[in-house]
Design an enzyme around this catalytic site. Sequence first.
Site, PDB file in Angstrom:
ATOM      1  N   LYS A 175       0.848  -1.189   0.000  1.00 13.70           N
ATOM      2  CA  LYS A 175       0.000   0.000   0.000  1.00 13.70           C
ATOM      3  C   LYS A 175       0.882   1.236   0.000  1.00 13.70           C
ATOM      4  CE  LYS A 175      -1.781   2.833   2.846  1.00 13.70           C
ATOM      5  NZ  LYS A 175      -1.816   4.053   1.963  1.00 13.70           N
ATOM      6  N   GLU A 250       9.818   1.676  10.284  1.00 14.12           N
ATOM      7  CA  GLU A 250      10.815   2.683   9.899  1.00 14.12           C
ATOM      8  C   GLU A 250      10.144   4.029  10.064  1.00 14.12           C
ATOM      9  OE1 GLU A 250      14.015   0.122   8.804  1.00 14.12           O
ATOM     10  OE2 GLU A 250      13.865   2.273   9.163  1.00 14.12           O
ATOM     11  N   CYS A 284      13.622  11.522   5.766  1.00 12.37           N
ATOM     12  CA  CYS A 284      13.583  11.036   7.149  1.00 12.37           C
ATOM     13  C   CYS A 284      14.915  11.282   7.850  1.00 12.37           C
ATOM     14  CB  CYS A 284      13.265   9.553   7.171  1.00 12.37           C
ATOM     15  SG  CYS A 284      14.485   8.541   6.318  1.00 12.37           S
ATOM     16  N   GLU A 385      10.292  16.446  14.374  1.00 14.63           N
ATOM     17  CA  GLU A 385      10.661  16.390  12.956  1.00 14.63           C
ATOM     18  C   GLU A 385       9.793  17.377  12.180  1.00 14.63           C
ATOM     19  OE1 GLU A 385       9.104  13.028  10.650  1.00 14.63           O
ATOM     20  OE2 GLU A 385      11.157  12.676   9.989  1.00 14.63           O
TER      21      GLU A 385
HETATM   22  N1  LIG Z   1      12.726   5.641   8.773  1.00 14.18           N
HETATM   23  C1  LIG Z   1      12.664   5.677   7.457  1.00 14.18           C
HETATM   24  O1  LIG Z   1      13.393   4.968   6.742  1.00 14.18           O
HETATM   25  C2  LIG Z   1      11.696   6.602   6.786  1.00 14.18           C
HETATM   26  C3  LIG Z   1      11.751   6.732   5.400  1.00 14.18           C
HETATM   27  C4  LIG Z   1      10.847   7.597   4.763  1.00 14.18           C
HETATM   28  C5  LIG Z   1       9.927   8.317   5.515  1.00 14.18           C
HETATM   29  N2  LIG Z   1       9.891   8.165   6.866  1.00 14.18           N
HETATM   30  C6  LIG Z   1       8.959   8.944   7.686  1.00 14.18           C
HETATM   31  O2  LIG Z   1       7.672   8.995   7.065  1.00 14.18           O
HETATM   32  C7  LIG Z   1       7.012  10.222   7.424  1.00 14.18           C
HETATM   33  C8  LIG Z   1       6.506  10.901   6.182  1.00 14.18           C
HETATM   34  O3  LIG Z   1       5.656  10.011   5.497  1.00 14.18           O
HETATM   35  P1  LIG Z   1       4.042  10.130   5.571  1.00 14.18           P
HETATM   36  O4  LIG Z   1       3.632  11.546   5.821  1.00 14.18           O
HETATM   37  O5  LIG Z   1       3.509   9.399   4.420  1.00 14.18           O
HETATM   38  O6  LIG Z   1       3.757   9.287   6.910  1.00 14.18           O
HETATM   39  P2  LIG Z   1       2.326   8.793   7.445  1.00 14.18           P
HETATM   40  O7  LIG Z   1       2.594   8.096   8.711  1.00 14.18           O
HETATM   41  O8  LIG Z   1       1.343   9.899   7.403  1.00 14.18           O
HETATM   42  O9  LIG Z   1       1.837   7.737   6.326  1.00 14.18           O
HETATM   43  C9  LIG Z   1       2.683   6.677   5.928  1.00 14.18           C
HETATM   44  C10 LIG Z   1       1.823   5.590   5.295  1.00 14.18           C
HETATM   45  O10 LIG Z   1       0.958   5.077   6.302  1.00 14.18           O
HETATM   46  C11 LIG Z   1      -0.391   5.093   5.848  1.00 14.18           C
HETATM   47  N3  LIG Z   1      -1.230   5.238   7.037  1.00 14.18           N
HETATM   48  C12 LIG Z   1      -1.643   6.380   7.621  1.00 14.18           C
HETATM   49  N4  LIG Z   1      -2.400   6.103   8.718  1.00 14.18           N
HETATM   50  C13 LIG Z   1      -2.458   4.739   8.812  1.00 14.18           C
HETATM   51  C14 LIG Z   1      -3.073   3.807   9.716  1.00 14.18           C
HETATM   52  N5  LIG Z   1      -3.787   4.228  10.759  1.00 14.18           N
HETATM   53  N6  LIG Z   1      -2.912   2.468   9.513  1.00 14.18           N
HETATM   54  C15 LIG Z   1      -2.178   2.027   8.455  1.00 14.18           C
HETATM   55  N7  LIG Z   1      -1.569   2.858   7.553  1.00 14.18           N
HETATM   56  C16 LIG Z   1      -1.711   4.186   7.750  1.00 14.18           C
HETATM   57  C17 LIG Z   1      -0.445   6.234   4.860  1.00 14.18           C
HETATM   58  O11 LIG Z   1      -1.536   6.081   3.982  1.00 14.18           O
HETATM   59  C18 LIG Z   1       0.905   6.074   4.171  1.00 14.18           C
HETATM   60  O12 LIG Z   1       0.821   5.083   3.169  1.00 14.18           O
HETATM   61  C19 LIG Z   1       8.078  11.070   8.125  1.00 14.18           C
HETATM   62  O13 LIG Z   1       7.916  11.004   9.517  1.00 14.18           O
HETATM   63  C20 LIG Z   1       9.374  10.390   7.732  1.00 14.18           C
HETATM   64  O14 LIG Z   1      10.417  10.598   8.654  1.00 14.18           O
HETATM   65  C21 LIG Z   1      10.765   7.332   7.528  1.00 14.18           C
HETATM   66  C1  LIG Z   2      15.888   7.334   1.679  1.00  8.95           C
HETATM   67  N1  LIG Z   2      16.054   7.484   3.129  1.00  8.95           N
HETATM   68  C2  LIG Z   2      15.483   6.296   3.824  1.00  8.95           C
HETATM   69  C3  LIG Z   2      17.466   7.605   3.492  1.00  8.95           C
HETATM   70  C4  LIG Z   2      15.402   8.708   3.600  1.00  8.95           C
HETATM   71  C5  LIG Z   2      13.941   8.654   3.544  1.00  8.95           C
HETATM   72  O1  LIG Z   2      13.247   9.582   3.901  1.00  8.95           O
END
Ligand SMILES: NC(=O)c1ccc[n+]([C@@H]2O[C@H](COP(=O)([O-])OP(=O)(O)OC[C@H]3O[C@@H](n4cnc5c(N)ncnc54)[C@H](O)[C@@H]3O)[C@@H](O)[C@H]2O)c1
Ligand SMILES: C[N+](C)(C)CC=O
Length: 491
Positions: A175, A250, A284, A385
């Site tokens: 998803k 993650e 991230c 963040e």
């Molecule tokens: N640690 C890592 O490797 C990494 C990498 C990329 C992004 N991120 C983090 O992701 C965040 C940004 O992404 P975002 O805004 O899409 O995050 P988000 O948590 O809003 O959404 C992420 C995903 O989760 C889904 N989602 C939302 N609510 C849900 C629920 N209740 N149950 C199941 N799925 C649900 C969303 O539709 C989306 O597909 C930032 O905090 C960033 O740091 C972390």
């Molecule tokens: C690609 N990465 C995981 C290093 C940063 C993502 O937000």
Amino acid sequence: MLNKKMFINGEWVDSLSGRTRKIINPYNSEGIAVVAEGNASDSKKAIAAARQAFDFGVWPTLTGSERGRFLSKIRDLILRDHEELAILESLDTGKTVEESRWDMDGIADVFKYYASLADENRGDIIDSPIPDTSSVVVREPVGVCGQISPWNYPLLQASWKMAPALAAGCTIVMKPSEITPLTTVKITELAEEAGFPPGVVNLVLGPGEGVGSELAESPDVDLISFTGGIETGKKIIQAASSNVKKIALELGGKNPNIVFSDADFDTALDFAMNAVFFHAGQICSAGARLMVEASIHDRFVSELQKRMEKIQLGNGFDANTQMGPLISEEHRSKIEDYVDLAKKEGATLVLGGRRPEAPELENGFFYLPTLFTGCTSQMRIIREESFGPVITVEKFEGEEEALRLANDTDHGLSAGFWTNDPARIERMSRKLRFGTVWVNDFNVYFAQAPWGGYKQSGMGRELGMTGLEEYCELKHVFQNFNTKPVNWFGN
Ligand SMILES: NC(=O)c1ccc[n+]([C@@H]2O[C@H](COP(=O)([O-])OP(=O)(O)OC[C@H]3O[C@@H](n4cnc5c(N)ncnc54)[C@H](O)[C@@H]3O)[C@@H](O)[C@H]2O)c1
Ligand SMILES: C[N+](C)(C)CC=O
């Protein structure tokens, strides 16, 4: 305009409700696609297909070599469609197409790496301590895996889940974020072209609530892998408790970028920019928490400001553009709220802090590169963040204070530091509490090394051998070749 569906049990299907969602280009807010918009019922349907394929299909019974060939085929198709994938990613996210090309290189490498690991299907032979017995440990696929990805690196984050799960012999339901699905749709098309059996690779589209939450809650899902924000990650943990499914998280980061006075000044300055302004800081592992040793602070900040002022904002397809828009109006408002908060908390706004005025940018979600000084570790702009083109600067005196400040956070994803002192490198590398620590570099990652966070930045690791083991169960098979009655309870 593209028209895309979900992929369930080997077929492209509309959502059961018939609903659709318009996907827009964040550079100009224009529609670029219409995609199926699912709900929990569509996820249930996809989970059932993955369950059937795992429990009764051929996929988990293939040898690692056979599965590896499928992954190699996907990699070949990614390389064939490399430019199309990069264009789709930039249309969907607003990032520069050059950045998307880099992403596609890394994604192809991930499939190449796990194709090779699948081939080395490893087990362990234990030297049993008991005479006349044998002891082996085998790795087996976990089963049906739900895989939820964020909007900032749509295909990269999906590939970090898809490749190891398939290498391990699992079946998957992917998803992507509801606002950036296009490259995950495309790679599902490539998986279909590669000939994966029906039900092995499934794709559902739609919001987190319903489509995503069903993947986390369903008792027919054996593992949920989630990449996204910490607060959503907490919801995943709660939902996954339904059947004590395996969880891989993650989550968010707040990543110190620490510059000591003995660092190579110009290199550290260059990387203070690189650590933040790719993809408008929506990374991230962005080094948005800049920490500079007091003796070089004022000069470093002054030079950083000069470079930030020159960043070219624009269309990600324009070769002169260095930074594109934020992903959405909603996200830009979040950044604006953090900027207002930082000012209220007493930080000094040195640059930016507003939207650009250029008329050609008015239809996109642009925000100027922004620089705050005079920040302290108790400010929310430091502790949380912000996920945008905002650098905060803290001043420190000496290594001990730098370490204390850097570790004073609920996050633990990544950190970097700049120094030429070998003893300090050894000490800082060991004492920084983060999943990745960069020494005289920032934001480097590749298929061979594990990625993930300490503390609230996540659970488990993606990439590397660890990334494959995340999708495996370990089974100890013990055999006695000379079993005799022990008569403990009499005969
Ligand atoms: N640690 C890592 O490797 C990494 C990498 C990329 C992004 N991120 C983090 O992701 C965040 C940004 O992404 P975002 O805004 O899409 O995050 P988000 O948590 O809003 O959404 C992420 C995903 O989760 C889904 N989602 C939302 N609510 C849900 C629920 N209740 N149950 C199941 N799925 C649900 C969303 O539709 C989306 O597909 C930032 O905090 C960033 O740091 C972390
Ligand atoms: C690609 N990465 C995981 C290093 C940063 C993502 O937000």
